[in-house]
Scaffold this active site. Structure first.
Site, PDB file in Angstrom:
ATOM      1  N   HIS A 119      26.426  69.088  46.884  1.00 60.72           N
ATOM      2  CA  HIS A 119      24.934  69.656  47.318  1.00 60.72           C
ATOM      3  C   HIS A 119      24.529  69.085  48.651  1.00 60.72           C
ATOM      4  CE1 HIS A 119      23.879  70.696  42.950  1.00 60.72           C
ATOM      5  NE2 HIS A 119      24.458  71.813  43.680  1.00 60.72           N
ATOM      6  N   CYS A 147      16.618  69.271  67.005  1.00 64.67           N
ATOM      7  CA  CYS A 147      18.063  69.345  67.217  1.00 64.67           C
ATOM      8  C   CYS A 147      18.163  68.643  68.715  1.00 64.67           C
ATOM      9  CB  CYS A 147      18.619  70.745  67.264  1.00 64.67           C
ATOM     10  SG  CYS A 147      20.254  70.993  67.702  1.00 64.67           S
ATOM     11  N   PRO A 214      23.024  59.493  28.224  1.00 65.19           N
ATOM     12  CA  PRO A 214      22.188  58.950  26.768  1.00 65.19           C
ATOM     13  C   PRO A 214      21.652  60.202  26.157  1.00 65.19           C
ATOM     14  CG  PRO A 214      21.266  58.263  28.932  1.00 65.19           C
ATOM     15  CD  PRO A 214      22.539  59.164  29.510  1.00 65.19           C
TER      16      PRO A 214
HETATM   17  P1  NAD Z   1      18.830  65.975  36.490  1.00 66.06           P
HETATM   18  O1  NAD Z   1      17.745  65.003  37.147  1.00 66.06           O
HETATM   19  O2  NAD Z   1      18.591  67.228  36.101  1.00 66.06           O
HETATM   20  O3  NAD Z   1      19.309  65.216  35.292  1.00 66.06           O
HETATM   21  C1  NAD Z   1      19.809  63.930  35.112  1.00 66.06           C
HETATM   22  C2  NAD Z   1      20.760  63.683  33.861  1.00 66.06           C
HETATM   23  O4  NAD Z   1      21.072  62.276  33.955  1.00 66.06           O
HETATM   24  C3  NAD Z   1      19.764  63.834  32.544  1.00 66.06           C
HETATM   25  O5  NAD Z   1      20.668  64.542  31.721  1.00 66.06           O
HETATM   26  C4  NAD Z   1      19.860  62.504  32.093  1.00 66.06           C
HETATM   27  O6  NAD Z   1      19.812  62.398  30.491  1.00 66.06           O
HETATM   28  C5  NAD Z   1      20.803  61.784  32.549  1.00 66.06           C
HETATM   29  N1  NAD Z   1      20.692  60.376  32.740  1.00 66.06           N
HETATM   30  C6  NAD Z   1      19.593  59.491  32.863  1.00 66.06           C
HETATM   31  N2  NAD Z   1      19.801  58.225  33.089  1.00 66.06           N
HETATM   32  C7  NAD Z   1      21.226  58.209  32.870  1.00 66.06           C
HETATM   33  C8  NAD Z   1      22.035  56.925  32.864  1.00 66.06           C
HETATM   34  N3  NAD Z   1      21.707  55.462  33.163  1.00 66.06           N
HETATM   35  N4  NAD Z   1      23.508  57.214  33.061  1.00 66.06           N
HETATM   36  C9  NAD Z   1      23.742  58.426  32.547  1.00 66.06           C
HETATM   37  N5  NAD Z   1      23.266  59.564  32.424  1.00 66.06           N
HETATM   38  C10 NAD Z   1      21.775  59.319  32.829  1.00 66.06           C
HETATM   39  O7  NAD Z   1      20.253  65.789  37.423  1.00 66.06           O
HETATM   40  P2  NAD Z   1      21.154  66.580  37.654  1.00 66.06           P
HETATM   41  O8  NAD Z   1      21.790  67.361  36.949  1.00 66.06           O
HETATM   42  O9  NAD Z   1      22.262  66.122  38.788  1.00 66.06           O
HETATM   43  O10 NAD Z   1      20.622  67.913  38.621  1.00 66.06           O
HETATM   44  C11 NAD Z   1      19.750  67.776  39.637  1.00 66.06           C
HETATM   45  C12 NAD Z   1      19.791  68.064  41.113  1.00 66.06           C
HETATM   46  O11 NAD Z   1      19.338  67.295  41.852  1.00 66.06           O
HETATM   47  C13 NAD Z   1      21.285  67.877  41.411  1.00 66.06           C
HETATM   48  O12 NAD Z   1      21.761  69.191  41.984  1.00 66.06           O
HETATM   49  C14 NAD Z   1      21.314  66.906  42.456  1.00 66.06           C
HETATM   50  O13 NAD Z   1      21.497  67.220  43.939  1.00 66.06           O
HETATM   51  C15 NAD Z   1      19.898  66.569  42.849  1.00 66.06           C
HETATM   52  N6  NAD Z   1      19.272  65.233  42.471  1.00 66.06           N
HETATM   53  C16 NAD Z   1      20.046  64.261  43.243  1.00 66.06           C
HETATM   54  C17 NAD Z   1      19.817  62.827  43.150  1.00 66.06           C
HETATM   55  C18 NAD Z   1      20.578  61.682  43.909  1.00 66.06           C
HETATM   56  O14 NAD Z   1      21.253  62.066  44.992  1.00 66.06           O
HETATM   57  N7  NAD Z   1      20.682  60.355  43.617  1.00 66.06           N
HETATM   58  C19 NAD Z   1      18.831  62.491  42.524  1.00 66.06           C
HETATM   59  C20 NAD Z   1      17.717  63.649  41.850  1.00 66.06           C
HETATM   60  C21 NAD Z   1      18.187  64.867  41.940  1.00 66.06           C
HETATM   61 ZN    ZN Z   2      20.343  73.185  67.582  1.00 65.96          ZN
END
Ligand code: NAD
Ligand code: ZN
Length: 241
Positions: A119, A147, A214
């Protein structure tokens, strides 16, 4: 055999491993997940901000949110979960591949190199007119970014809800999941497509699926083993042999 032993055994025998990670792996680094309680910002849901429509209506609001997220991510360090995946890459080298949905760059910071950022990356600005991309470490809103080449409005270099994944990224990801024999799925809710379908593609190709989360998710149905725990605790144990 206990589930953790089954998972360790599958990993030890594997010739090709693909790891899929989501926001959950960065939760223990202090980066909120979208679906957790701290995912909200000024009472907006991420689904209302991370869209082309939201950016067209109110680019200031969307950029403010991204700067706020950058300010959190900028202070975050890789946690033991990220470090365990770096250990796994060091051990497997070309037999390892990581596909992350995260935009935070923490896997690179942990030292992983064989990866795609499905992403995009939150530290990239992309020009809405000429497509030029540049690194930008701004964390505070001081006007809309433009830009350096053509002066047009820039947008975050990430994939928003409703947008397509770049075709090259899809291709390399599908190649890898179809040819792996173990697929380790960590910290993803399994509801954001097409990222969620990668685990299904691995399963269809005969891979052993290990889930680390979890909570139960739609991926739990496909998983051969579901390890219910935090990535920062389960992953170090999983790679300890
Ligand atoms: P989500 O927020 O939908 O789900 C997070 C998942 O992580 C849940 O299933 C939850 O139970 C689990 N979780 C929570 N704490 C945990 C831990 N300590 N260890 C393991 N698992 C744990 O996230 P997603 O499925 O990645 O989708 C959301 C979208 O949002 C993605 O496409 C991503 O691009 C974006 N996003 C990215 C970030 C980042 O870059 N850190 C943060 C938030 C969202
Ligand atoms: Zn440009």
């Amino acid at each position: 055999m206990e589930d953790i032993e089954k998972a360790m055994d599958a990993l030890l025998r594997a010739s090709r491993v693909v790891v899929l990670t989501g926001a959950g792996i960065s939760a223990e680094s202090g980066v909120p997940t979208f679906r957790g309680e701290d995912g909200l910002w000024k009472n907006y849901r991420p689904e209302e901000l991370a869209t082309p429509g939201a950016f067209a209506r109110n680019p200031e609001l969307v950029w403010e949110w991204y700067y706020w997220r950058r300010s959190i991510i900028g202070k975050a360090e890789p946690n033991p979960g990220h470090l365990a995946l770096k250990t796994l890459e060091d051990r497997l080298l070309d037999r390892f591949f990581l596909i992350t949905q995260n935009v935070d760059g923490l896997h690179r910071k942990a030292g992983n190199e064989r990866l795609v950022e499905f992403h995009g990356n939150i530290w990239i600005n992309r020009c809405t007119r000429c497509g030029n991309e540049r690194f930008d470490d701004t964390v505070k809103f001081e006007g809309l970014p433009t830009c350096p080449g053509c002066g047009s409005l820039e947008r975050p270099g990430v994939v928003w809800f409703g947008e397509a994944i770049p075709s090259g990224v899809i291709r390399i990801s599908m190649e890898r999941v179809r040819s792996c024999d173990v697929c380790l799925v960590v910290g993803t809710s399994g509801v954001v497509q097409p990222a969620a379908s990668l685990a299904d593609a691995a399963k269809v190709s005969g891979a052993f699926i290990i889930e680390v989360n979890p909570q139960a998710t739609p991926i739990s149905y496909t998983a051969d083993v579901s390890l219910r725990g935090k990535a920062g605790e389960v992953l170090p144990q999983l790679v300890s042999q």
